[in-house]
Design a protein around this motif. Structure first.
Motif, PDB file in Angstrom:
ATOM      1  N   VAL A   5       0.834  -1.211   0.000  1.00  0.00           N
ATOM      2  CA  VAL A   5       0.000   0.000   0.000  1.00  0.00           C
ATOM      3  C   VAL A   5       0.865   1.256   0.000  1.00  0.00           C
ATOM      4  O   VAL A   5       0.627   2.195  -0.768  1.00  0.00           O
ATOM      5  N   MET A   6       1.887   1.277   0.830  1.00  0.00           N
ATOM      6  CA  MET A   6       2.733   2.471   0.923  1.00  0.00           C
ATOM      7  C   MET A   6       3.566   2.681  -0.342  1.00  0.00           C
ATOM      8  O   MET A   6       3.779   3.826  -0.757  1.00  0.00           O
ATOM      9  N   THR A   7       4.014   1.599  -0.982  1.00  0.00           N
ATOM     10  CA  THR A   7       4.783   1.743  -2.215  1.00  0.00           C
ATOM     11  C   THR A   7       3.903   2.268  -3.338  1.00  0.00           C
ATOM     12  O   THR A   7       4.319   3.139  -4.108  1.00  0.00           O
ATOM     13  N   VAL A   8       2.678   1.756  -3.435  1.00  0.00           N
ATOM     14  CA  VAL A   8       1.751   2.260  -4.458  1.00  0.00           C
ATOM     15  C   VAL A   8       1.401   3.714  -4.167  1.00  0.00           C
ATOM     16  O   VAL A   8       1.331   4.549  -5.081  1.00  0.00           O
ATOM     17  N   TRP A   9       1.201   4.047  -2.920  1.00  0.00           N
ATOM     18  CA  TRP A   9       0.844   5.410  -2.549  1.00  0.00           C
ATOM     19  C   TRP A   9       1.988   6.382  -2.859  1.00  0.00           C
ATOM     20  O   TRP A   9       1.777   7.475  -3.361  1.00  0.00           O
ATOM     21  N   HIS A  10       3.206   5.976  -2.574  1.00  0.00           N
ATOM     22  CA  HIS A  10       4.348   6.880  -2.764  1.00  0.00           C
ATOM     23  C   HIS A  10       4.811   6.942  -4.217  1.00  0.00           C
ATOM     24  O   HIS A  10       5.126   8.014  -4.720  1.00  0.00           O
ATOM     25  N   HIS A  11       4.864   5.807  -4.905  1.00  0.00           N
ATOM     26  CA  HIS A  11       5.409   5.767  -6.273  1.00  0.00           C
ATOM     27  C   HIS A  11       4.340   5.637  -7.350  1.00  0.00           C
ATOM     28  O   HIS A  11       4.663   5.762  -8.530  1.00  0.00           O
ATOM     29  N   GLY A  12       3.127   5.330  -6.996  1.00  0.00           N
ATOM     30  CA  GLY A  12       2.085   5.159  -7.993  1.00  0.00           C
ATOM     31  C   GLY A  12       2.007   3.734  -8.513  1.00  0.00           C
ATOM     32  O   GLY A  12       2.890   2.912  -8.259  1.00  0.00           O
ATOM     33  N   PHE A  13       0.965   3.437  -9.228  1.00  0.00           N
ATOM     34  CA  PHE A  13       0.766   2.104  -9.776  1.00  0.00           C
ATOM     35  C   PHE A  13       1.709   1.888 -10.952  1.00  0.00           C
ATOM     36  O   PHE A  13       1.908   2.792 -11.764  1.00  0.00           O
ATOM     37  N   PRO A  14       2.322   0.684 -11.061  1.00  0.00           N
ATOM     38  CA  PRO A  14       3.274   0.455 -12.158  1.00  0.00           C
ATOM     39  C   PRO A  14       2.590   0.448 -13.526  1.00  0.00           C
ATOM     40  O   PRO A  14       1.494  -0.074 -13.683  1.00  0.00           O
ATOM     41  N   THR A  15       3.256   1.044 -14.491  1.00  0.00           N
ATOM     42  CA  THR A  15       2.742   1.042 -15.856  1.00  0.00           C
ATOM     43  C   THR A  15       3.663   0.203 -16.733  1.00  0.00           C
ATOM     44  O   THR A  15       4.764  -0.146 -16.341  1.00  0.00           O
ATOM     45  N   GLY A  16       3.222  -0.075 -17.930  1.00  0.00           N
ATOM     46  CA  GLY A  16       3.992  -0.922 -18.830  1.00  0.00           C
ATOM     47  C   GLY A  16       5.147  -0.194 -19.507  1.00  0.00           C
ATOM     48  O   GLY A  16       6.087  -0.817 -19.964  1.00  0.00           O
ATOM     49  N   THR A  17       5.097   1.117 -19.595  1.00  0.00           N
ATOM     50  CA  THR A  17       6.148   1.871 -20.279  1.00  0.00           C
ATOM     51  C   THR A  17       6.862   2.782 -19.297  1.00  0.00           C
ATOM     52  O   THR A  17       6.345   3.126 -18.253  1.00  0.00           O
ATOM     53  N   HIS A  18       8.069   3.153 -19.674  1.00  0.00           N
ATOM     54  CA  HIS A  18       8.851   4.069 -18.837  1.00  0.00           C
ATOM     55  C   HIS A  18       8.604   5.455 -19.293  1.00  0.00           C
ATOM     56  O   HIS A  18       8.889   6.208 -19.895  1.00  0.00           O
TER      57      HIS A  18
END
Length: 58
Positions: free
Chosen positions: A45-58
């Motif tokens: 939860v904290m990683t998603v909150w701080h960095h956002g949800f992972p996407t497929g592209t950079h």
């Protein structure tokens, strides 16, 4: 962002372990499963909150 995916998988496996421990009445397994689910769930939860949800592209 692979860290979020790994933390999520570990959390899901811990939840599966909790359910299995409840069915088999394994108290020690239940305690370790609850601890792992709490810690890795919080990290997820904290990683998603701080960095956002992972996407497929950079």
């Amino acid at each position: 962002m692979g860290l979020v995916i790994i933390f999520s998988l570990v959390t899901l496996l811990a939840l599966y372990g909790i359910v299995r421990s409840l069915r088999e009445k394994n108290i020690l397994g239940l305690l370790f499963g609850l601890g792992a689910a709490a810690v890795f769930g919080w990290f997820t939860v904290m990683t998603v909150w701080h960095h956002g949800f992972p996407t497929g592209t950079h």
